[in-house]
Design an enzyme around this catalytic site. Sequence first.
Site, mmCIF file in Angstrom:
data_model
loop_
_atom_site.group_PDB
_atom_site.id
_atom_site.type_symbol
_atom_site.label_atom_id
_atom_site.label_comp_id
_atom_site.label_asym_id
_atom_site.label_seq_id
_atom_site.Cartn_x
_atom_site.Cartn_y
_atom_site.Cartn_z
ATOM 1 N N SER A 259 -7.145 -4.021 -59.951
ATOM 2 C CA SER A 259 -5.970 -4.897 -59.894
ATOM 3 C C SER A 259 -6.404 -6.364 -59.894
ATOM 4 O O SER A 259 -7.087 -6.792 -60.821
ATOM 5 C CB SER A 259 -5.122 -4.513 -58.678
ATOM 6 O OG SER A 259 -3.811 -5.034 -58.775
ATOM 7 N N HIS B 81 -1.102 3.267 -59.695
ATOM 8 C CA HIS B 81 -1.894 2.039 -59.610
ATOM 9 C C HIS B 81 -3.108 2.210 -58.703
ATOM 10 O O HIS B 81 -4.139 1.577 -58.921
ATOM 11 C CB HIS B 81 -1.000 0.908 -59.104
ATOM 12 C CG HIS B 81 -1.659 -0.438 -59.137
ATOM 13 N ND1 HIS B 81 -2.202 -0.981 -60.283
ATOM 14 C CD2 HIS B 81 -1.855 -1.368 -58.149
ATOM 15 C CE1 HIS B 81 -2.707 -2.172 -60.016
ATOM 16 N NE2 HIS B 81 -2.511 -2.435 -58.727
#
Length: 259
Positions: free
Chosen positions: A82, A235
């Site tokens: 991320s 994610h």
Amino acid sequence: MNYTSTGQGPAVILIHGLFGNLDNLKNLSNSLESHYQVIRIDVPNHGMSPHWPTMNYPALAKAMIELMDELSIEKAHLVGHSMGGKIAMATALSYPDRIASLIAADIAPVSYQNRHSDVFDALQNVELSQLESRAQALSSLTASGIDAGTAQFLLKNLTRDETGFKWKMNLTGLLDCYPDMIAWYNDATPTKERYTGPSLFIRGGDSDYVTASHRAAIMAQFPNVQAKTIEGAGHWLHAQKPVIFNRIVSEFIQKNESK
């Protein structure tokens, strides 16, 4: 930056995402340290690293190289999740000769829309001066609409000393710097940088952080790229599918270390 280093061999630097710390990628570190020197960092404004009033990707890339210089590392493999993936990408673009390979986990080299307002609001709603237990903080976060898994992740930032509870992370600084974190500096660079070394983008099959619309931006900046999708993962792919994620990372680094 605060860091921990384990193992011996070629250097691999692991970079966590927003609201994280150096323990987030510890499982991956454990799988690599028998063959590599693995450095896990606390990104500035996180964990035990210094608090920065301003934080952007050029500055973070420079800090990564300064850490490598401090550790006498000439070249390193970078793995980032991320926001950490953006830091890794920025470092590879700015200092390509210092990066042996790049792995970006569920993030693209583009600007994103704000998607953390609810998290910032929930964190600010925790009355630290009134806290008597971590359970109370958990209740506060979930009452603000944060799911239990995310709340537990966020609470890894909560610490207690003789004066009471406090956040390890620089919450105010992160909020102030958030526009720079979701932006991408290469979008505004007249002469866009490119990293032609080996790159791997790993996305979660259930995540919307990396989509087909990002392909052109990835290829333009990282032309020597491979892509992998981990089905059944979102994610947090490194935590949801650690065995598969660790294997993909290890095989990629090994292949590019042997060249």
